[in-house]
Design a protein around this motif. Structure first.
Motif, PDB file in Angstrom:
ATOM      1  N   SER A   2      57.472  60.978   3.886  1.00  0.00           N
ATOM      2  CA  SER A   2      58.482  61.505   4.808  1.00  0.00           C
ATOM      3  C   SER A   2      57.897  62.288   5.967  1.00  0.00           C
ATOM      4  N   ASP A   3      56.618  62.603   5.905  1.00  0.00           N
ATOM      5  CA  ASP A   3      55.978  63.408   6.943  1.00  0.00           C
ATOM      6  C   ASP A   3      55.371  62.504   8.013  1.00  0.00           C
ATOM      7  N   THR A   4      55.704  62.792   9.260  1.00  0.00           N
ATOM      8  CA  THR A   4      55.104  62.079  10.386  1.00  0.00           C
ATOM      9  C   THR A   4      53.941  62.897  10.918  1.00  0.00           C
ATOM     10  N   TRP A   5      52.782  62.248  11.050  1.00  0.00           N
ATOM     11  CA  TRP A   5      51.604  62.963  11.542  1.00  0.00           C
ATOM     12  C   TRP A   5      50.718  62.011  12.329  1.00  0.00           C
ATOM     13  N   ILE A   6      49.908  62.609  13.191  1.00  0.00           N
ATOM     14  CA  ILE A   6      48.939  61.855  13.977  1.00  0.00           C
ATOM     15  C   ILE A   6      47.634  62.651  14.003  1.00  0.00           C
ATOM     16  N   ILE A   7      46.537  61.933  14.014  1.00  0.00           N
ATOM     17  CA  ILE A   7      45.244  62.610  13.980  1.00  0.00           C
ATOM     18  C   ILE A   7      44.956  63.246  15.335  1.00  0.00           C
ATOM     19  N   SER A   8      44.492  64.495  15.318  1.00  0.00           N
ATOM     20  CA  SER A   8      44.283  65.274  16.536  1.00  0.00           C
ATOM     21  C   SER A   8      42.835  65.156  17.018  1.00  0.00           C
ATOM     22  N   ASP A   9      42.684  65.152  18.324  1.00  0.00           N
ATOM     23  CA  ASP A   9      41.345  65.099  18.914  1.00  0.00           C
ATOM     24  C   ASP A   9      40.510  66.279  18.412  1.00  0.00           C
ATOM     25  N   GLY A  10      39.277  66.009  18.014  1.00  0.00           N
ATOM     26  CA  GLY A  10      38.407  67.067  17.518  1.00  0.00           C
ATOM     27  C   GLY A  10      38.605  67.399  16.064  1.00  0.00           C
ATOM     28  N   PHE A  11      39.313  66.576  15.319  1.00  0.00           N
ATOM     29  CA  PHE A  11      39.578  66.863  13.905  1.00  0.00           C
ATOM     30  C   PHE A  11      38.291  66.891  13.087  1.00  0.00           C
ATOM     31  N   GLY A  29      49.498  68.122  22.656  1.00  0.00           N
ATOM     32  CA  GLY A  29      49.981  69.181  21.783  1.00  0.00           C
ATOM     33  C   GLY A  29      51.423  68.934  21.387  1.00  0.00           C
ATOM     34  N   PHE A  30      52.204  70.003  21.256  1.00  0.00           N
ATOM     35  CA  PHE A  30      53.616  69.920  20.883  1.00  0.00           C
ATOM     36  C   PHE A  30      54.468  70.219  22.121  1.00  0.00           C
ATOM     37  N   PRO A  31      55.009  69.226  22.807  1.00  0.00           N
ATOM     38  CA  PRO A  31      55.779  69.468  24.036  1.00  0.00           C
ATOM     39  C   PRO A  31      56.988  70.369  23.837  1.00  0.00           C
ATOM     40  N   ASP A  32      57.586  70.307  22.650  1.00  0.00           N
ATOM     41  CA  ASP A  32      58.778  71.116  22.383  1.00  0.00           C
ATOM     42  C   ASP A  32      58.480  72.343  21.533  1.00  0.00           C
ATOM     43  N   GLY A  33      57.197  72.697  21.431  1.00  0.00           N
ATOM     44  CA  GLY A  33      56.829  73.954  20.794  1.00  0.00           C
ATOM     45  C   GLY A  33      56.215  73.808  19.416  1.00  0.00           C
ATOM     46  N   LYS A  34      55.258  74.673  19.135  1.00  0.00           N
ATOM     47  CA  LYS A  34      54.637  74.754  17.814  1.00  0.00           C
ATOM     48  C   LYS A  34      55.542  75.553  16.886  1.00  0.00           C
ATOM     49  N   LEU A  77      57.154  70.414  17.336  1.00  0.00           N
ATOM     50  CA  LEU A  77      58.257  69.531  17.707  1.00  0.00           C
ATOM     51  C   LEU A  77      57.883  68.682  18.911  1.00  0.00           C
ATOM     52  N   ALA A  78      58.308  67.424  18.859  1.00  0.00           N
ATOM     53  CA  ALA A  78      58.077  66.517  19.980  1.00  0.00           C
ATOM     54  C   ALA A  78      59.062  65.361  19.876  1.00  0.00           C
ATOM     55  N   SER A  79      59.372  64.738  21.000  1.00  0.00           N
ATOM     56  CA  SER A  79      60.195  63.535  20.992  1.00  0.00           C
ATOM     57  C   SER A  79      59.318  62.344  20.627  1.00  0.00           C
ATOM     58  N   ILE A  80      59.838  61.472  19.772  1.00  0.00           N
ATOM     59  CA  ILE A  80      59.115  60.284  19.330  1.00  0.00           C
ATOM     60  C   ILE A  80      59.929  59.060  19.744  1.00  0.00           C
ATOM     61  N   THR A  81      59.297  58.150  20.459  1.00  0.00           N
ATOM     62  CA  THR A  81      59.958  56.910  20.856  1.00  0.00           C
ATOM     63  C   THR A  81      59.337  55.750  20.102  1.00  0.00           C
ATOM     64  N   VAL A  82      60.187  54.999  19.415  1.00  0.00           N
ATOM     65  CA  VAL A  82      59.736  53.837  18.660  1.00  0.00           C
ATOM     66  C   VAL A  82      60.847  52.797  18.686  1.00  0.00           C
ATOM     67  N   VAL A 115      63.866  53.443  20.809  1.00  0.00           N
ATOM     68  CA  VAL A 115      64.763  54.536  20.414  1.00  0.00           C
ATOM     69  C   VAL A 115      63.950  55.826  20.457  1.00  0.00           C
ATOM     70  N   THR A 116      64.494  56.861  21.132  1.00  0.00           N
ATOM     71  CA  THR A 116      63.810  58.148  21.223  1.00  0.00           C
ATOM     72  C   THR A 116      64.489  59.169  20.321  1.00  0.00           C
ATOM     73  N   ILE A 117      63.736  59.673  19.367  1.00  0.00           N
ATOM     74  CA  ILE A 117      64.229  60.704  18.451  1.00  0.00           C
ATOM     75  C   ILE A 117      63.777  62.053  19.009  1.00  0.00           C
ATOM     76  N   PRO A 118      64.719  62.908  19.431  1.00  0.00           N
ATOM     77  CA  PRO A 118      64.330  64.157  20.100  1.00  0.00           C
ATOM     78  C   PRO A 118      63.928  65.257  19.135  1.00  0.00           C
ATOM     79  N   LYS A 119      62.970  66.079  19.574  1.00  0.00           N
ATOM     80  CA  LYS A 119      62.565  67.286  18.862  1.00  0.00           C
ATOM     81  C   LYS A 119      62.349  67.034  17.374  1.00  0.00           C
ATOM     82  N   GLN A 120      61.531  66.036  17.087  1.00  0.00           N
ATOM     83  CA  GLN A 120      61.203  65.729  15.697  1.00  0.00           C
ATOM     84  C   GLN A 120      60.038  66.585  15.237  1.00  0.00           C
ATOM     85  N   GLN A 121      60.155  67.139  14.047  1.00  0.00           N
ATOM     86  CA  GLN A 121      59.048  67.886  13.471  1.00  0.00           C
ATOM     87  C   GLN A 121      57.965  66.912  13.012  1.00  0.00           C
TER      88      GLN A 121
END
Length: 331
Positions: free
Chosen positions: A8-17, A42-47, A69-74, A77-83
């Motif tokens: 259920s968790d959405t994640w992406i690998i961060s630069d410099g991990f 980073g997080f466009p809609d805030g950490k 939080l960030a908007s995800i488009t897939v 369809v754009t899902i706003p302010k997704q954790q």
């Protein structure tokens, strides 16, 4: 990103991990973790303060990273302010292509924690709205998504808010089952469904299994994982029979003839396509053997994975209905 109904968790690998060896925890090169391109933003809609992703998978892989939080488009369809999480510490065995997980599971399985050391301390667990729940609560689309998977990438679809543009037979419908944690919490965790029966046929045998445990529909697992006795019997029905490689996996000659496999769900037969029963991509150089699409699972973790989901349409309705629908593809 891998669309994963078993997480259920959405994640992406961060630069410099930081990449860790999952066996001994020592830092190693980023290449060893097998990710695709890393994310440099980073997080466009805030950490989100005091929340981190702290997750372990059955494979032994584990991940940490801040959440925000960030908007995800897939699929347009754009899902706003997704954790979601930007993973900065990973012990992971990736495929060299994907850079993260698109978590399509239910709220009960989300895994935000208040600190890095609390992976096994549920007192510090914070459940949050996963992508499919936010899809509905934001009003962007109905909280429904669906897969039409195929070995032919030109025939493979994922749709949000509805179903893909493919022709199907009649749908069967089955409710999602709730689960109970060791602490007594009842919730929806996995896409856990009841199985009426399974029947497999070859030129020499016809067998049926009934009184089966529930199975989890999991797009993140390549093969089906059945109870040991069922998995063994199905693999023995290949021509020639499969060979057990370990407690979970069987191999078969890549040109073996698989049995037909019919799984009855909600009173209707869903036939597994023969092309799904053997994994040709697992052929090793100098060998003529491939992995079977049927393996053995652990108790309480039996899986209808990619083997089952190919050449059907699978609809996940996470509205108040909390149900799954399946239909055979006719296109």
């Amino acid at each position: 990103m891998i669309p994963d109904t078993g997480s259920s968790d959405t994640w992406i690998i961060s630069d410099g991990f930081k990449c860790l060896d999952p066996y001994d925890g020592r830092e190693t090169s980023q290449e060893q973790c097998g990710f695709g391109p890393s994310f440099k933003g980073g997080f466009p809609d805030g950490k989100i303060d005091n929340q981190i992703l702290n997750i372990s998978y059955l494979s032994g892989d584990y991940l940490n990273g801040p959440m925000g939080l960030a908007s995800i488009t897939v699929a347009n369809v754009t899902i706003p302010k997704q954790q979601l999480a930007l993973v900065d510490v990973a012990a992971f065995d990736g495929d060299g292509v994907s850079s993260g997980i698109l978590g399509l599971g239910l709220r009960g399985l989300t895994a935000a924690f208040t600190d890095n050391d609390s992976r096994n301390n549920t007192n510090n667990l914070i459940n949050y709205s996963p992508l499919v729940e936010t899809l509905g609560s934001s009003g962007v689309a109905d909280p429904v998504f669906s897969f039409a998977m195929s070995r032919d990438e030109n025939r493979s679809y994922i749709a949000f808010g509805g179903v893909p543009p493919v022709e199907t037979g009649e749908y069967t419908t089955v409710p999602i089952q709730q689960g109970v944690t060791t602490g007594g919490k009842t919730d929806y965790f996995y896409y856990d469904i009841a199985i009426d029966s399974m029947t497999w046929n070859s030129s020499t045998v016809t067998q049926t299994a009934t009184n089966l445990p529930n199975h989890i529909v999991d797009s993140g697992i390549t093969i089906n994982l059945f109870p040991q006795n069922v998995a063994e019997a199905i693999n023995n029905a290949f021509s020639p029979p499969g060979q057990q490689e370990d407690s979970m996996l069987w191999s078969v000659p890549c040109d073996a003839i698989p049995p037909t496999l019919d799984i009855v769900i909600g009173g209707k037969v869903i036939r597994t396509h023969p092309s799904s029963m053997i994994m040709p991509e697992t052929l090793a150089e100098g060998s003529d053997r491939c992995m079977s699409g049927i393996g053995a699972g652990r108790a309480d973790s039996y899986i209808l994975g990619g083997t089952f989901m190919q050449e059907i349409v699978a609809v996940f309705d996470v509205s108040d209905k909390k149900e799954l629908k399946f239909a055979q593809r006719l296109d």
